[in-house]
Design a protein around this motif. Structure first.
Motif, PDB file in Angstrom:
ATOM      1  N   ASN A 236       0.822  -1.218   0.000  1.00  0.00           N
ATOM      2  CA  ASN A 236       0.000   0.000   0.000  1.00  0.00           C
ATOM      3  C   ASN A 236       0.854   1.265   0.000  1.00  0.00           C
ATOM      4  O   ASN A 236       0.409   2.320   0.427  1.00  0.00           O
ATOM      5  CB  ASN A 236      -0.912   0.013   1.238  1.00  0.00           C
ATOM      6  N   GLN A 237       2.083   1.171  -0.479  1.00  0.00           N
ATOM      7  CA  GLN A 237       2.997   2.307  -0.405  1.00  0.00           C
ATOM      8  C   GLN A 237       2.936   3.175  -1.661  1.00  0.00           C
ATOM      9  O   GLN A 237       2.753   2.688  -2.778  1.00  0.00           O
ATOM     10  CB  GLN A 237       4.433   1.823  -0.206  1.00  0.00           C
ATOM     11  N   GLN A 238       3.133   4.464  -1.425  1.00  0.00           N
ATOM     12  CA  GLN A 238       3.225   5.451  -2.504  1.00  0.00           C
ATOM     13  C   GLN A 238       4.584   6.133  -2.396  1.00  0.00           C
ATOM     14  O   GLN A 238       4.964   6.606  -1.325  1.00  0.00           O
ATOM     15  CB  GLN A 238       2.109   6.491  -2.367  1.00  0.00           C
ATOM     16  N   ARG A 239       5.311   6.171  -3.480  1.00  0.00           N
ATOM     17  CA  ARG A 239       6.651   6.768  -3.448  1.00  0.00           C
ATOM     18  C   ARG A 239       6.560   8.285  -3.607  1.00  0.00           C
ATOM     19  O   ARG A 239       5.843   8.783  -4.478  1.00  0.00           O
ATOM     20  CB  ARG A 239       7.538   6.174  -4.548  1.00  0.00           C
ATOM     21  N   THR A 273       8.683   6.825   1.148  1.00  0.00           N
ATOM     22  CA  THR A 273       7.415   6.205   0.785  1.00  0.00           C
ATOM     23  C   THR A 273       6.371   6.548   1.843  1.00  0.00           C
ATOM     24  O   THR A 273       6.683   6.724   3.024  1.00  0.00           O
ATOM     25  CB  THR A 273       7.520   4.669   0.669  1.00  0.00           C
ATOM     26  N   LYS A 274       5.131   6.614   1.391  1.00  0.00           N
ATOM     27  CA  LYS A 274       3.989   6.873   2.258  1.00  0.00           C
ATOM     28  C   LYS A 274       3.086   5.650   2.228  1.00  0.00           C
ATOM     29  O   LYS A 274       2.765   5.128   1.158  1.00  0.00           O
ATOM     30  CB  LYS A 274       3.234   8.105   1.769  1.00  0.00           C
ATOM     31  N   SER A 275       2.694   5.178   3.416  1.00  0.00           N
ATOM     32  CA  SER A 275       1.802   4.028   3.514  1.00  0.00           C
ATOM     33  C   SER A 275       0.516   4.445   4.212  1.00  0.00           C
ATOM     34  O   SER A 275       0.552   5.200   5.188  1.00  0.00           O
ATOM     35  CB  SER A 275       2.457   2.890   4.310  1.00  0.00           C
ATOM     36  N   THR A 276      -0.604   3.966   3.703  1.00  0.00           N
ATOM     37  CA  THR A 276      -1.902   4.252   4.305  1.00  0.00           C
ATOM     38  C   THR A 276      -2.572   2.944   4.676  1.00  0.00           C
ATOM     39  O   THR A 276      -2.725   2.057   3.831  1.00  0.00           O
ATOM     40  CB  THR A 276      -2.797   5.044   3.344  1.00  0.00           C
ATOM     41  N   ASP A 281      -1.744   7.306   8.102  1.00  0.00           N
ATOM     42  CA  ASP A 281      -0.567   7.392   7.236  1.00  0.00           C
ATOM     43  C   ASP A 281       0.708   7.202   8.047  1.00  0.00           C
ATOM     44  O   ASP A 281       0.824   7.693   9.172  1.00  0.00           O
ATOM     45  CB  ASP A 281      -0.497   8.757   6.543  1.00  0.00           C
TER      46      ASP A 281
END
Length: 313
Positions: A236-239, A273-276, A281
């Motif tokens: 679920n990560q966003q770079r 990276t950002k994880s939700t 978050d």
């Protein structure tokens, strides 16, 4: 750096003990007895093991066992089939080789204690030259675990020094059966195939499970807490591209922390990276300066949740 001093460490890890007693079952739950198969797993790997004290890590599945063999004291983890790891414990002074690795790094200035050396891992070739040595490390008022070794990276001898959040024990599972039933069920729902899990036990005996495996076309990591609750999924990560995309509290921490001066997003490990997960978050921030790297995890409010350090020499 003195290669002889590290390799010689294994020759001087010896402790003197007296008396000899049979197996002791030190269980937190009285009904969880030690399996005879678990005892045989230990004695088949360490045939001269004496004074064995078993403590349950996973009910009827995995045990910690402390024992003496000849004049050395060991701490191991075993399931009913095989020993998963064994460390030799020691009380002598920290070798110069470790102290010299810490010098001239941003984590210099702490104090070492509780030295131990890895002697066996079930998944590693026994002929491998790579062997880890561990110690507790008190730095800036917080206790960490330090791990160091000599390894061969692309044909070159490399010294690795890591500082990680403190744990008293870490082991790698041999199969899903080494895990709590609830986590096994969750893995079946989350992953298309299981690879392995790393279990860390903290100073209060609470466990953190990091599970690696395939999720459709991606290799991901799932993290579970001591209750078996899924708390993060790397799928679920966003770079993120820059520090400026982080919340203000995180940017302030990175700017103001003296141990981060000169560290940035340039390097083979660096990135954000950002994880939700469940509406919350978290941010993973990896900053590098030369061969030194910080791995940090923050809440969305800017609270530092954990950090680790790596130095390649």
């Amino acid at each position: 750096m003195n290669l002889r001093k590290i390799s010689g460490l294994y020759a001087i890890l010896a402790l003197g003990f007296v008396a000899c007693n049979p197996v002791t079952d030190r269980q937190p739950v009285p009904l969880d007895g030690v399996s005879p198969d678990a005892i045989r797993a230990v004695t088949s790997r360490f045939p001269q093991a004496k004074e064995m004290i078993f403590t349950s890590l996973e009910k009827d599945k995995v045990w910690q066992v402390n024992f003496r063999q000849q004049q050395a004291q060991y701490r191991a983890v075993t399931n009913q089939q095989t020993v998963l790891l064994a460390d030799q414990l020691a009380t002598q002074a920290v070798p110069d080789s470790l102290a010299s690795l810490v010098n001239n790094t941003v984590i210099n200035g702490g104090t070492f204690s509780n030295l131990r050396a890895e002697t066996y891992l079930w998944y590693r070739d026994s002929a491998s030259a790579d062997r880890f040595v561990f110690a507790d490390y008190n730095w800036q008022g917080t206790r960490y675990t330090v791990r160091w070794t000599i390894t061969n990276i692309k044909g070159s001898i490399t010294y690795l020094l890591e500082m990680m959040p403190y744990y008293q024990l870490e082991y790698r599972t041999a199969s899903q059966l080494d895990l709590p039933t609830s986590i096994q069920q969750s893995i079946g729902e989350q992953l298309t195939s299981f690879d392995h899990a790393i279990v860390r036990v903290d100073g209060q005996g609470k466990k953190r499970y990091s599970v690696a495996g395939q999720q459709k076309a991606s290799f991901v990591s799932l993290t579970y807490d001591d209750a078996g609750t899924l708390i993060s999924n790397s799928g679920n990560q966003q770079r993120l591209a820059s520090i400026g995309q982080l919340p203000a509290g995180l940017q302030n921490y990175i700017r103001d922390a003296p141990e981060l001066v000169g560290f940035g997003l340039s390097g083979q490990f660096a990135g954000i990276t950002k994880s939700t997960d469940k509406g919350a978050d978290t941010y993973s921030v990896v900053l590098q300066k030369g061969r030194q790297t910080w791995f940090m995890v923050f809440s969305s409010e800017g609270q530092l949740l954990s950090r680790s350090y790596l130095n390649l020499v």
